[in-house]
Scaffold this motif. Structure first.
Motif, PDB file in Angstrom:
ATOM      1  N   ARG A 251       9.806  -4.040  13.031  1.00  0.00           N
ATOM      2  CA  ARG A 251       8.591  -3.206  12.980  1.00  0.00           C
ATOM      3  C   ARG A 251       8.898  -1.798  12.462  1.00  0.00           C
ATOM      4  N   THR A 252       9.943  -1.671  11.662  1.00  0.00           N
ATOM      5  CA  THR A 252      10.282  -0.381  11.050  1.00  0.00           C
ATOM      6  C   THR A 252       9.281  -0.067   9.942  1.00  0.00           C
ATOM      7  N   PRO A 253       8.661   1.113   9.948  1.00  0.00           N
ATOM      8  CA  PRO A 253       7.712   1.461   8.887  1.00  0.00           C
ATOM      9  C   PRO A 253       8.360   1.400   7.507  1.00  0.00           C
ATOM     10  N   ALA A 254       7.595   0.984   6.524  1.00  0.00           N
ATOM     11  CA  ALA A 254       8.127   0.792   5.173  1.00  0.00           C
ATOM     12  C   ALA A 254       8.799   2.038   4.596  1.00  0.00           C
ATOM     13  N   PRO A 255       8.248   3.250   4.779  1.00  0.00           N
ATOM     14  CA  PRO A 255       8.937   4.414   4.196  1.00  0.00           C
ATOM     15  C   PRO A 255      10.365   4.594   4.700  1.00  0.00           C
ATOM     16  N   TYR A 256      10.623   4.250   5.958  1.00  0.00           N
ATOM     17  CA  TYR A 256      11.997   4.338   6.448  1.00  0.00           C
ATOM     18  C   TYR A 256      12.897   3.318   5.763  1.00  0.00           C
ATOM     19  N   LEU A 257      12.355   2.158   5.430  1.00  0.00           N
ATOM     20  CA  LEU A 257      13.162   1.106   4.811  1.00  0.00           C
ATOM     21  C   LEU A 257      13.577   1.466   3.390  1.00  0.00           C
ATOM     22  N   VAL A 258      12.713   2.182   2.680  1.00  0.00           N
ATOM     23  CA  VAL A 258      13.030   2.538   1.292  1.00  0.00           C
ATOM     24  C   VAL A 258      13.436   4.005   1.151  1.00  0.00           C
ATOM     25  N   GLY A 259      13.323   4.775   2.242  1.00  0.00           N
ATOM     26  CA  GLY A 259      13.787   6.155   2.223  1.00  0.00           C
ATOM     27  C   GLY A 259      12.896   7.128   1.499  1.00  0.00           C
ATOM     28  N   ARG A 260      11.608   6.758   1.302  1.00  0.00           N
ATOM     29  CA  ARG A 260      10.741   7.653   0.541  1.00  0.00           C
ATOM     30  C   ARG A 260       9.285   7.383   0.888  1.00  0.00           C
TER      31      ARG A 260
ATOM     32  N   ALA B 155      11.666  12.465   0.602  1.00  0.00           N
ATOM     33  CA  ALA B 155      12.684  11.661   1.268  1.00  0.00           C
ATOM     34  C   ALA B 155      12.394  11.635   2.761  1.00  0.00           C
ATOM     35  N   VAL B 156      12.544  10.464   3.379  1.00  0.00           N
ATOM     36  CA  VAL B 156      12.328  10.326   4.817  1.00  0.00           C
ATOM     37  C   VAL B 156      13.356   9.366   5.400  1.00  0.00           C
ATOM     38  N   ASP B 157      13.672   9.603   6.660  1.00  0.00           N
ATOM     39  CA  ASP B 157      14.481   8.670   7.439  1.00  0.00           C
ATOM     40  C   ASP B 157      14.136   8.938   8.903  1.00  0.00           C
ATOM     41  N   PRO B 158      14.686   8.155   9.840  1.00  0.00           N
ATOM     42  CA  PRO B 158      14.264   8.295  11.241  1.00  0.00           C
ATOM     43  C   PRO B 158      14.552   9.641  11.895  1.00  0.00           C
ATOM     44  N   ARG B 159      15.185  10.567  11.200  1.00  0.00           N
ATOM     45  CA  ARG B 159      15.356  11.904  11.763  1.00  0.00           C
ATOM     46  C   ARG B 159      14.063  12.700  11.740  1.00  0.00           C
ATOM     47  N   VAL B 160      13.082  12.238  10.989  1.00  0.00           N
ATOM     48  CA  VAL B 160      11.873  13.023  10.761  1.00  0.00           C
ATOM     49  C   VAL B 160      10.651  12.113  10.793  1.00  0.00           C
ATOM     50  N   ILE B 161       9.521  12.642  11.254  1.00  0.00           N
ATOM     51  CA  ILE B 161       8.278  11.890  11.235  1.00  0.00           C
ATOM     52  C   ILE B 161       7.885  11.598   9.791  1.00  0.00           C
ATOM     53  N   ILE B 162       7.296  10.440   9.558  1.00  0.00           N
ATOM     54  CA  ILE B 162       6.852  10.084   8.210  1.00  0.00           C
ATOM     55  C   ILE B 162       5.618  10.921   7.869  1.00  0.00           C
ATOM     56  N   PRO B 163       5.669  11.747   6.833  1.00  0.00           N
ATOM     57  CA  PRO B 163       4.531  12.636   6.526  1.00  0.00           C
ATOM     58  C   PRO B 163       3.302  11.857   6.094  1.00  0.00           C
TER      59      PRO B 163
END
Length: 326
Positions: A101-110, A119-127
Protein backbone atom coordinates in the motif's frame (compact mmCIF):
# COMPACT_ATOMS: atom_id res chain seq x y z
CA UNK A 1 12.59 4.20 -5.34
CA UNK A 2 12.34 0.95 -7.29
CA UNK A 3 15.09 0.31 -9.86
CA UNK A 4 15.89 -2.48 -12.29
CA UNK A 5 18.30 -3.94 -9.71
CA UNK A 6 15.62 -4.28 -7.02
CA UNK A 7 12.66 -5.30 -9.18
CA UNK A 8 13.38 -9.01 -8.92
CA UNK A 9 13.76 -8.76 -5.15
CA UNK A 10 10.44 -6.96 -4.83
CA UNK A 11 8.69 -9.56 -6.94
CA UNK A 12 10.05 -12.42 -4.83
CA UNK A 13 9.22 -10.72 -1.53
CA UNK A 14 5.74 -9.46 -2.29
CA UNK A 15 4.25 -11.77 -4.90
CA UNK A 16 4.35 -15.18 -6.52
CA UNK A 17 7.52 -15.07 -8.63
CA UNK A 18 6.31 -17.75 -11.02
CA UNK A 19 3.04 -15.94 -11.59
CA UNK A 20 4.87 -12.67 -12.27
CA UNK A 21 7.25 -14.37 -14.66
CA UNK A 22 4.30 -15.78 -16.58
CA UNK A 23 2.64 -12.35 -16.61
CA UNK A 24 5.80 -10.80 -18.01
CA UNK A 25 5.58 -13.21 -20.93
CA UNK A 26 1.93 -12.39 -21.61
CA UNK A 27 1.84 -8.63 -21.01
CA UNK A 28 3.83 -7.06 -23.83
CA UNK A 29 2.60 -3.50 -24.39
CA UNK A 30 1.88 -0.45 -22.29
CA UNK A 31 -1.81 -1.11 -22.89
CA UNK A 32 -1.41 -4.63 -21.48
CA UNK A 33 0.35 -3.39 -18.35
CA UNK A 34 -2.14 -0.55 -17.87
CA UNK A 35 -5.10 -2.92 -18.00
CA UNK A 36 -3.38 -5.36 -15.66
CA UNK A 37 -2.50 -2.63 -13.15
CA UNK A 38 -6.03 -1.20 -13.09
CA UNK A 39 -7.46 -4.66 -12.48
CA UNK A 40 -5.00 -5.32 -9.64
CA UNK A 41 -5.61 -1.92 -8.04
CA UNK A 42 -9.40 -2.26 -8.19
CA UNK A 43 -9.29 -5.75 -6.75
CA UNK A 44 -7.10 -4.70 -3.81
CA UNK A 45 -8.85 -2.21 -3.28
CA UNK A 46 -6.40 0.64 -2.90
CA UNK A 47 -6.93 4.17 -1.61
CA UNK A 48 -5.76 7.03 -3.80
CA UNK A 49 -5.27 10.76 -3.25
CA UNK A 50 -1.51 11.23 -3.47
CA UNK A 51 -1.67 13.00 -6.81
CA UNK A 52 -4.22 10.70 -8.46
CA UNK A 53 -7.86 9.96 -7.73
CA UNK A 54 -8.61 6.71 -9.55
CA UNK A 55 -7.05 3.32 -10.26
CA UNK A 56 -6.66 4.28 -13.92
CA UNK A 57 -4.86 7.54 -13.15
CA UNK A 58 -2.62 5.83 -10.60
CA UNK A 59 -1.70 3.05 -13.02
CA UNK A 60 -0.99 5.52 -15.83
CA UNK A 61 1.22 7.65 -13.57
CA UNK A 62 3.13 4.66 -12.25
CA UNK A 63 3.80 3.31 -15.74
CA UNK A 64 4.70 6.60 -17.42
CA UNK A 65 6.93 7.89 -14.64
CA UNK A 66 8.70 4.56 -14.28
CA UNK A 67 9.45 4.60 -18.01
CA UNK A 68 10.44 8.30 -17.81
CA UNK A 69 7.76 9.27 -20.30
CA UNK A 70 5.66 12.47 -20.16
CA UNK A 71 2.92 11.88 -17.61
CA UNK A 72 0.22 14.09 -19.13
CA UNK A 73 -1.16 11.55 -21.65
CA UNK A 74 -0.62 7.81 -21.90
CA UNK A 75 -2.49 7.46 -25.21
CA UNK A 76 0.53 7.85 -27.57
CA UNK A 77 2.34 5.02 -25.80
CA UNK A 78 -0.43 2.44 -25.42
CA UNK A 79 0.75 0.19 -28.25
CA UNK A 80 4.45 0.54 -27.49
CA UNK A 81 6.10 -2.82 -26.78
CA UNK A 82 8.18 -3.06 -23.64
CA UNK A 83 11.44 -4.86 -23.07
CA UNK A 84 11.42 -7.77 -20.66
CA UNK A 85 13.34 -5.78 -18.04
CA UNK A 86 10.83 -2.92 -18.34
CA UNK A 87 7.95 -5.37 -17.91
CA UNK A 88 9.61 -6.95 -14.87
CA UNK A 89 10.20 -3.55 -13.28
CA UNK A 90 6.62 -2.43 -13.88
CA UNK A 91 5.15 -5.66 -12.58
CA UNK A 92 7.32 -5.32 -9.49
CA UNK A 93 6.00 -1.80 -8.93
CA UNK A 94 2.39 -2.86 -9.44
CA UNK A 95 2.68 -5.74 -6.98
CA UNK A 96 4.49 -3.58 -4.44
CA UNK A 97 1.77 -0.93 -4.70
CA UNK A 98 -0.83 -3.60 -3.94
CA UNK A 99 0.96 -5.61 -1.27
CA UNK A 100 2.52 -2.78 0.75
CA UNK A 101 0.00 0.00 0.00
CA UNK A 102 2.95 2.34 -0.65
CA UNK A 103 1.77 5.45 -2.55
CA UNK A 104 2.94 5.53 -6.16
CA UNK A 105 5.08 8.70 -5.82
CA UNK A 106 7.23 6.96 -3.22
CA UNK A 107 7.72 3.99 -5.54
CA UNK A 108 9.00 6.12 -8.42
CA UNK A 109 10.57 8.87 -6.31
CA UNK A 110 8.73 11.75 -7.94
CA UNK A 111 5.46 13.65 -8.03
CA UNK A 112 4.13 16.74 -9.81
CA UNK A 113 2.16 19.87 -9.00
CA UNK A 114 1.05 22.03 -11.91
CA UNK A 115 3.48 20.10 -14.10
CA UNK A 116 6.46 20.91 -11.88
CA UNK A 117 8.34 17.78 -10.73
CA UNK A 118 9.37 17.20 -7.12
CA UNK A 119 11.56 14.45 -5.70
CA UNK A 120 9.86 12.59 -2.85
CA UNK A 121 10.59 9.69 -0.53
CA UNK A 122 9.25 8.58 2.88
CA UNK A 123 11.24 11.29 4.66
CA UNK A 124 8.69 13.84 3.47
CA UNK A 125 4.93 14.07 2.95
CA UNK A 126 3.88 13.67 -0.68
CA UNK A 127 3.03 17.22 -1.87
CA UNK A 128 -0.58 17.65 -2.96
CA UNK A 129 -1.58 21.01 -1.51
CA UNK A 130 -4.57 22.79 -3.00
CA UNK A 131 -2.50 25.97 -2.68
CA UNK A 132 -0.47 24.77 -5.66
CA UNK A 133 -3.56 24.96 -7.86
CA UNK A 134 -4.71 28.28 -6.39
CA UNK A 135 -1.37 29.98 -7.05
CA UNK A 136 -1.81 29.37 -10.77
CA UNK A 137 -5.38 30.68 -10.92
CA UNK A 138 -5.39 33.80 -13.09
CA UNK A 139 -8.55 35.05 -11.41
CA UNK A 140 -6.62 35.15 -8.12
CA UNK A 141 -3.06 36.05 -9.12
CA UNK A 142 -2.01 38.20 -12.06
CA UNK A 143 -3.31 41.28 -13.90
CA UNK A 144 -6.94 40.45 -13.19
CA UNK A 145 -6.29 38.68 -9.91
CA UNK A 146 -8.61 39.26 -6.98
CA UNK A 147 -5.89 38.52 -4.41
CA UNK A 148 -2.64 39.84 -5.90
CA UNK A 149 -2.81 41.70 -9.20
CA UNK A 150 0.83 42.79 -9.47
CA UNK A 151 2.90 39.63 -9.00
CA UNK A 152 6.03 41.58 -9.93
CA UNK A 153 5.62 43.76 -6.83
CA UNK A 154 5.82 40.84 -4.38
CA UNK A 155 9.24 41.10 -2.76
CA UNK A 156 9.26 38.50 0.02
CA UNK A 157 7.37 35.23 0.51
CA UNK A 158 7.49 32.80 3.43
CA UNK A 159 6.60 29.12 3.07
CA UNK A 160 6.01 27.57 6.50
CA UNK A 161 6.09 23.77 6.93
CA UNK A 162 7.65 23.58 3.49
CA UNK A 163 8.09 19.78 3.46
CA UNK A 164 9.40 18.99 -0.02
CA UNK A 165 9.84 22.70 -0.75
CA UNK A 166 7.04 22.57 -3.30
CA UNK A 167 5.14 25.74 -2.38
CA UNK A 168 8.34 27.77 -2.13
CA UNK A 169 9.34 26.60 -5.60
CA UNK A 170 5.89 27.26 -7.07
CA UNK A 171 5.97 30.73 -5.49
CA UNK A 172 9.28 31.36 -7.22
CA UNK A 173 7.61 30.52 -10.53
CA UNK A 174 4.72 32.92 -9.85
CA UNK A 175 6.54 35.86 -8.24
CA UNK A 176 9.61 36.59 -10.41
CA UNK A 177 11.10 39.25 -8.15
CA UNK A 178 10.47 37.63 -4.78
CA UNK A 179 13.00 36.36 -2.27
CA UNK A 180 11.51 33.28 -0.62
CA UNK A 181 12.18 31.77 2.78
CA UNK A 182 11.18 28.13 3.29
CA UNK A 183 10.99 26.77 6.85
CA UNK A 184 10.85 23.10 7.86
CA UNK A 185 11.03 21.52 11.31
CA UNK A 186 11.96 17.97 10.26
CA UNK A 187 15.66 17.55 9.40
CA UNK A 188 14.79 14.59 7.17
CA UNK A 189 12.19 16.53 5.20
CA UNK A 190 14.58 19.48 4.94
CA UNK A 191 17.06 17.22 3.17
CA UNK A 192 14.46 16.48 0.49
CA UNK A 193 13.51 20.16 0.25
CA UNK A 194 17.15 21.10 -0.25
CA UNK A 195 17.40 18.62 -3.12
CA UNK A 196 14.31 20.03 -4.80
CA UNK A 197 15.36 23.64 -4.32
CA UNK A 198 18.81 22.94 -5.73
CA UNK A 199 17.30 21.40 -8.85
CA UNK A 200 14.54 23.96 -9.29
CA UNK A 201 16.57 26.71 -10.94
CA UNK A 202 15.57 29.09 -8.14
CA UNK A 203 18.22 28.27 -5.56
CA UNK A 204 19.45 31.85 -5.76
CA UNK A 205 16.05 33.13 -4.59
CA UNK A 206 14.96 30.45 -2.10
CA UNK A 207 16.57 30.17 1.33
CA UNK A 208 15.84 26.99 3.30
CA UNK A 209 15.71 27.25 7.10
CA UNK A 210 15.29 24.45 9.60
CA UNK A 211 13.31 25.29 12.70
CA UNK A 212 9.91 25.74 14.30
CA UNK A 213 7.56 27.97 12.29
CA UNK A 214 8.60 31.65 12.54
CA UNK A 215 11.59 31.13 14.83
CA UNK A 216 14.26 30.95 12.09
CA UNK A 217 13.16 34.15 10.29
CA UNK A 218 13.34 36.50 13.30
CA UNK A 219 11.73 39.88 12.53
CA UNK A 220 11.50 39.65 8.75
CA UNK A 221 8.28 40.94 7.12
CA UNK A 222 6.62 39.24 4.15
CA UNK A 223 4.15 40.22 1.47
CA UNK A 224 2.74 36.69 1.53
CA UNK A 225 2.90 33.73 3.89
CA UNK A 226 2.00 30.34 2.44
CA UNK A 227 1.50 27.28 4.60
CA UNK A 228 0.17 23.75 4.39
CA UNK A 229 0.69 22.74 8.03
CA UNK A 230 -0.27 19.50 9.79
CA UNK A 231 -4.07 19.67 10.22
CA UNK A 232 -5.45 16.13 10.56
CA UNK A 233 -7.45 15.87 13.80
CA UNK A 234 -7.37 12.94 16.22
CA UNK A 235 -10.36 11.24 14.63
CA UNK A 236 -8.77 11.53 11.20
CA UNK A 237 -5.41 10.25 12.42
CA UNK A 238 -7.11 7.18 13.90
CA UNK A 239 -8.72 6.34 10.55
CA UNK A 240 -5.89 7.09 8.11
CA UNK A 241 -5.72 4.71 5.15
CA UNK A 242 -2.71 2.41 4.97
CA UNK A 243 -1.24 4.56 2.20
CA UNK A 244 -1.03 7.59 4.51
CA UNK A 245 0.76 5.58 7.20
CA UNK A 246 3.84 5.58 4.96
CA UNK A 247 4.06 9.37 5.37
CA UNK A 248 5.73 11.15 8.31
CA UNK A 249 3.26 11.51 11.17
CA UNK A 250 4.77 14.91 11.99
CA UNK A 251 3.50 16.26 8.66
CA UNK A 252 -0.08 15.11 9.27
CA UNK A 253 -0.95 15.22 12.97
CA UNK A 254 -2.63 18.48 13.94
CA UNK A 255 -3.68 17.49 17.45
CA UNK A 256 -7.10 16.78 18.86
CA UNK A 257 -9.00 19.29 16.70
CA UNK A 258 -6.37 19.57 13.95
CA UNK A 259 -5.46 23.15 14.83
CA UNK A 260 -2.41 22.81 17.10
CA UNK A 261 -0.07 24.27 14.46
CA UNK A 262 -2.71 26.32 12.63
CA UNK A 263 -3.48 28.30 15.79
CA UNK A 264 0.17 29.20 16.28
CA UNK A 265 0.41 30.40 12.69
CA UNK A 266 -2.75 32.52 12.87
CA UNK A 267 -1.77 33.98 16.24
CA UNK A 268 1.71 35.03 15.07
CA UNK A 269 1.31 35.76 11.36
CA UNK A 270 0.53 39.47 11.70
CA UNK A 271 3.94 40.05 13.30
CA UNK A 272 5.62 38.80 10.12
CA UNK A 273 3.46 40.43 7.43
CA UNK A 274 3.77 43.78 5.74
CA UNK A 275 0.82 46.14 6.16
CA UNK A 276 -0.67 44.97 2.86
CA UNK A 277 0.40 41.34 3.23
CA UNK A 278 -1.69 38.19 3.62
CA UNK A 279 -1.67 34.64 4.92
CA UNK A 280 -2.77 31.71 2.73
CA UNK A 281 -3.29 28.58 4.80
CA UNK A 282 -4.62 25.10 4.03
CA UNK A 283 -6.64 23.39 6.78
CA UNK A 284 -8.34 20.50 5.00
CA UNK A 285 -11.72 19.79 6.58
CA UNK A 286 -10.95 22.09 9.49
CA UNK A 287 -13.01 25.08 8.37
CA UNK A 288 -15.65 24.64 11.09
CA UNK A 289 -12.98 24.36 13.78
CA UNK A 290 -11.14 27.43 12.50
CA UNK A 291 -14.28 29.55 12.37
CA UNK A 292 -15.25 28.43 15.87
CA UNK A 293 -11.79 29.28 17.22
CA UNK A 294 -11.65 32.67 15.43
CA UNK A 295 -15.24 33.90 15.09
CA UNK A 296 -14.20 37.54 14.66
CA UNK A 297 -11.45 36.98 12.11
CA UNK A 298 -12.38 37.87 8.52
CA UNK A 299 -11.41 34.92 6.32
CA UNK A 300 -11.86 34.39 2.59
CA UNK A 301 -12.39 30.70 1.87
CA UNK A 302 -11.14 29.50 -1.50
CA UNK A 303 -12.40 26.59 -3.59
CA UNK A 304 -10.56 24.47 -6.13
CA UNK A 305 -11.77 21.98 -8.72
CA UNK A 306 -11.83 19.21 -6.12
CA UNK A 307 -12.24 21.04 -2.81
CA UNK A 308 -14.54 23.51 -1.08
CA UNK A 309 -13.33 25.80 1.68
CA UNK A 310 -10.14 23.94 2.57
CA UNK A 311 -7.84 26.98 2.11
CA UNK A 312 -8.32 30.42 3.65
CA UNK A 313 -6.89 33.85 2.85
CA UNK A 314 -6.44 36.30 5.73
CA UNK A 315 -5.25 39.90 5.33
CA UNK A 316 -2.57 41.32 7.60
CA UNK A 317 -4.85 44.11 8.80
CA UNK A 318 -7.53 41.61 9.87
CA UNK A 319 -4.99 39.40 11.63
CA UNK A 320 -3.51 42.43 13.42
CA UNK A 321 -6.95 43.68 14.46
CA UNK A 322 -7.33 40.64 16.70
CA UNK A 323 -5.10 42.35 19.26
CA UNK A 324 -2.38 40.73 21.40
CA UNK A 325 -1.34 37.29 20.22
CA UNK A 326 -0.05 34.32 22.15
Amino acid sequence: MVTDRTAAKIVSEHSDADQIAAAADDLLTVRDLLRYAVSRFNAAPLVFGHGTGTALDEAAFLILESLRLPIDDISPWLDARLTRSERARLLGLIETRVSTRTPAPYLVGRTYIQGVPFAVDPRVIIPRSFIGELLFRQDLFGPDGALIADVDAVERVLDLCTGSGCLAILAAHLFPNAIIDAVELSPEAAEVAAQNIEGSGFADRIALHRGDLFAPVNSQSYDLILTNPPYVDAEGMASLPLEALHEPRLALDGGSDGLDVVRRIIDQAADFLTASGALMCEVGRGRTAVEAAYPDLALLWLDTETSEGEVFWARAEDLAARGPRS
